[in-house]
Design an enzyme around this catalytic site. Sequence first.
Site, PDB file in Angstrom:
ATOM      1  CE1 TYR A  39      11.678 -47.271  -2.867  1.00  0.00           C
ATOM      2  CE2 TYR A  39       9.949 -48.920  -2.922  1.00  0.00           C
ATOM      3  CZ  TYR A  39      10.344 -47.601  -2.838  1.00  0.00           C
ATOM      4  OH  TYR A  39       9.391 -46.617  -2.736  1.00  0.00           O
ATOM      5  CG  ASN A  43       7.807 -38.059  -3.910  1.00  0.00           C
ATOM      6  OD1 ASN A  43       7.200 -38.022  -2.848  1.00  0.00           O
ATOM      7  ND2 ASN A  43       8.505 -39.119  -4.277  1.00  0.00           N
ATOM      8  N   GLY A  45       5.703 -55.439   7.388  1.00  0.00           N
ATOM      9  CA  GLY A  45       5.968 -56.804   6.946  1.00  0.00           C
ATOM     10  C   GLY A  45       5.318 -57.807   7.890  1.00  0.00           C
ATOM     11  CG  LEU A 101       1.592 -46.651  10.067  1.00  0.00           C
ATOM     12  CD1 LEU A 101       1.846 -48.090  10.506  1.00  0.00           C
ATOM     13  CD2 LEU A 101       0.354 -46.085  10.776  1.00  0.00           C
TER      14      LEU A 101
HETATM   15  P1  NAP Z   1       4.839 -47.040   7.105  1.00  0.00           P
HETATM   16  O1  NAP Z   1       3.661 -47.923   7.227  1.00  0.00           O
HETATM   17  O2  NAP Z   1       4.698 -45.594   7.454  1.00  0.00           O
HETATM   18  O3  NAP Z   1       6.047 -47.583   7.983  1.00  0.00           O
HETATM   19  C1  NAP Z   1       6.327 -48.950   8.047  1.00  0.00           C
HETATM   20  C2  NAP Z   1       7.271 -49.173   9.219  1.00  0.00           C
HETATM   21  O4  NAP Z   1       6.539 -48.909  10.426  1.00  0.00           O
HETATM   22  C3  NAP Z   1       7.767 -50.598   9.272  1.00  0.00           C
HETATM   23  O5  NAP Z   1       9.123 -50.589   9.694  1.00  0.00           O
HETATM   24  C4  NAP Z   1       6.875 -51.229  10.325  1.00  0.00           C
HETATM   25  O6  NAP Z   1       7.501 -52.294  11.018  1.00  0.00           O
HETATM   26  C5  NAP Z   1       6.638 -50.056  11.260  1.00  0.00           C
HETATM   27  N1  NAP Z   1       5.373 -50.235  11.989  1.00  0.00           N
HETATM   28  C6  NAP Z   1       4.157 -50.445  11.477  1.00  0.00           C
HETATM   29  N2  NAP Z   1       3.234 -50.574  12.463  1.00  0.00           N
HETATM   30  C7  NAP Z   1       3.907 -50.452  13.619  1.00  0.00           C
HETATM   31  C8  NAP Z   1       3.521 -50.491  14.983  1.00  0.00           C
HETATM   32  N3  NAP Z   1       2.241 -50.676  15.344  1.00  0.00           N
HETATM   33  N4  NAP Z   1       4.468 -50.293  15.921  1.00  0.00           N
HETATM   34  C9  NAP Z   1       5.749 -50.109  15.556  1.00  0.00           C
HETATM   35  N5  NAP Z   1       6.185 -50.053  14.270  1.00  0.00           N
HETATM   36  C10 NAP Z   1       5.276 -50.229  13.309  1.00  0.00           C
HETATM   37  O7  NAP Z   1       5.296 -47.178   5.600  1.00  0.00           O
HETATM   38  P2  NAP Z   1       6.714 -47.087   4.848  1.00  0.00           P
HETATM   39  O8  NAP Z   1       7.307 -48.438   4.860  1.00  0.00           O
HETATM   40  O9  NAP Z   1       7.540 -45.947   5.317  1.00  0.00           O
HETATM   41  O10 NAP Z   1       6.198 -46.730   3.394  1.00  0.00           O
HETATM   42  C11 NAP Z   1       5.232 -47.584   2.775  1.00  0.00           C
HETATM   43  C12 NAP Z   1       5.576 -47.779   1.321  1.00  0.00           C
HETATM   44  O11 NAP Z   1       5.524 -46.522   0.642  1.00  0.00           O
HETATM   45  C13 NAP Z   1       6.991 -48.302   1.018  1.00  0.00           C
HETATM   46  O12 NAP Z   1       7.091 -49.705   1.154  1.00  0.00           O
HETATM   47  C14 NAP Z   1       7.149 -47.886  -0.414  1.00  0.00           C
HETATM   48  O13 NAP Z   1       6.501 -48.819  -1.254  1.00  0.00           O
HETATM   49  C15 NAP Z   1       6.399 -46.556  -0.467  1.00  0.00           C
HETATM   50  N6  NAP Z   1       7.287 -45.366  -0.394  1.00  0.00           N
HETATM   51  C16 NAP Z   1       7.326 -44.532  -1.468  1.00  0.00           C
HETATM   52  C17 NAP Z   1       8.121 -43.390  -1.444  1.00  0.00           C
HETATM   53  C18 NAP Z   1       8.148 -42.487  -2.643  1.00  0.00           C
HETATM   54  O14 NAP Z   1       8.985 -41.555  -2.686  1.00  0.00           O
HETATM   55  N7  NAP Z   1       7.293 -42.696  -3.621  1.00  0.00           N
HETATM   56  C19 NAP Z   1       8.878 -43.080  -0.304  1.00  0.00           C
HETATM   57  C20 NAP Z   1       8.795 -43.944   0.802  1.00  0.00           C
HETATM   58  C21 NAP Z   1       7.991 -45.089   0.747  1.00  0.00           C
HETATM   59  P3  NAP Z   1       6.905 -53.801  10.862  1.00  0.00           P
HETATM   60  O15 NAP Z   1       7.273 -54.260   9.503  1.00  0.00           O
HETATM   61  O16 NAP Z   1       7.631 -54.535  11.958  1.00  0.00           O
HETATM   62  O17 NAP Z   1       5.432 -53.739  11.098  1.00  0.00           O
END
Ligand code: NAP
Length: 298
Positions: free
Chosen positions: A50, A157, A264, A210
């Site tokens: 990351y 995955n 965040g 999300l």
């Molecule tokens: P997510 O919760 O689907 O997306 C987060 C994003 O959505 C952030 O940019 C956030 O911005 C935005 N967001 C949240 N609420 C919102 C709202 N009400 N309106 C507009 N935007 C909003 O999660 P993700 O970050 O994609 O994934 C979560 C975690 O999963 C990652 O941090 C990582 O640890 C893990 N991950 C694992 C894999 C894997 O292959 N194992 C792949 C991808 C991710 P703000 O920060 O401004 O709220």
Amino acid sequence: MNNITPPVIDELVLGFWRLLDRQATPQQSLQFLEEAIAAGITHTDHADIYGEYGCEREFGKVLALKPSIRDEIKIITKCGIKPAFPSLGLAGQANHYDSSAQHIIASTQQSLKHFNTDRLDVLLIHRPDYLMNADNVAEAFNTLKQNGDVLEFGVSNFTPSQLNLLQSRLDFKLVTNQVEFSPYEMKALDDGTLDQCQLLDIKPMCWSPLAGGLLFDEKDEKAIRLRHVLAQVGSEIGASSVDQVVYAWLLMHPSCPSVIVGTGNIKRVESAVAAKKLKLNREQWYRIWQGSTGHSVP
Ligand code: NAP
């Protein structure tokens, strides 16, 4: 079903993939972490790669500001992807996977150093490696467990057969398969992933709940359709945001998932914690499924 062993991973986990994007100082990230802990989330998700290998190091700086916080949290991290980052002088090479014992052990040592900790709570193989030798991975896991470097292990995955293969070589249970699962991306419901988790009592971890923010896209037809249904259900169950309905929808699955919250924004973290109290009925759950697919169940 075995209900005796307490789950290793909580219902809500904080994801730190986007840590560097936030452009926060370590002090600001510490405040965010402290507030999240106060709200009730203590498990954190990371990966070696990351932020082009920068996020673990940044999180280590946060922990260094308050070393006692290490014992209040769990660190889940991953290894096994080797991206050809141009920033590392690897332009022109192919992105690839490496699940050799040598790489798993070396990557773990590097993660321990970056976090400045003596143990990782959970280590995951980030992606299934087509060249995975399960005996070799088991050898690495056994070494790391015996040394006390890593307490528990899982995968991410993986297909059910890939998980079965690795599990067959281990004397202990894998604790999770971290997969993409959200109302926007529901393939884990149909490809056997969540069935296997329920069968083996392995906690699935849902990444991008999300859809990485795509759920809020104003132009994406599926996102617009879904938001409409999520808002409708939300008003019926007393939710204060669409995000809360998503978390409640995911947590309702009988495989007892853990949801990795990617925001965040501390207000959104607190709202995620409050979502644990929300309950949908089956019709509402399926209405959201229908909002995603655009059609009724048969
Ligand atoms: P997510 O919760 O689907 O997306 C987060 C994003 O959505 C952030 O940019 C956030 O911005 C935005 N967001 C949240 N609420 C919102 C709202 N009400 N309106 C507009 N935007 C909003 O999660 P993700 O970050 O994609 O994934 C979560 C975690 O999963 C990652 O941090 C990582 O640890 C893990 N991950 C694992 C894999 C894997 O292959 N194992 C792949 C991808 C991710 P703000 O920060 O401004 O709220």
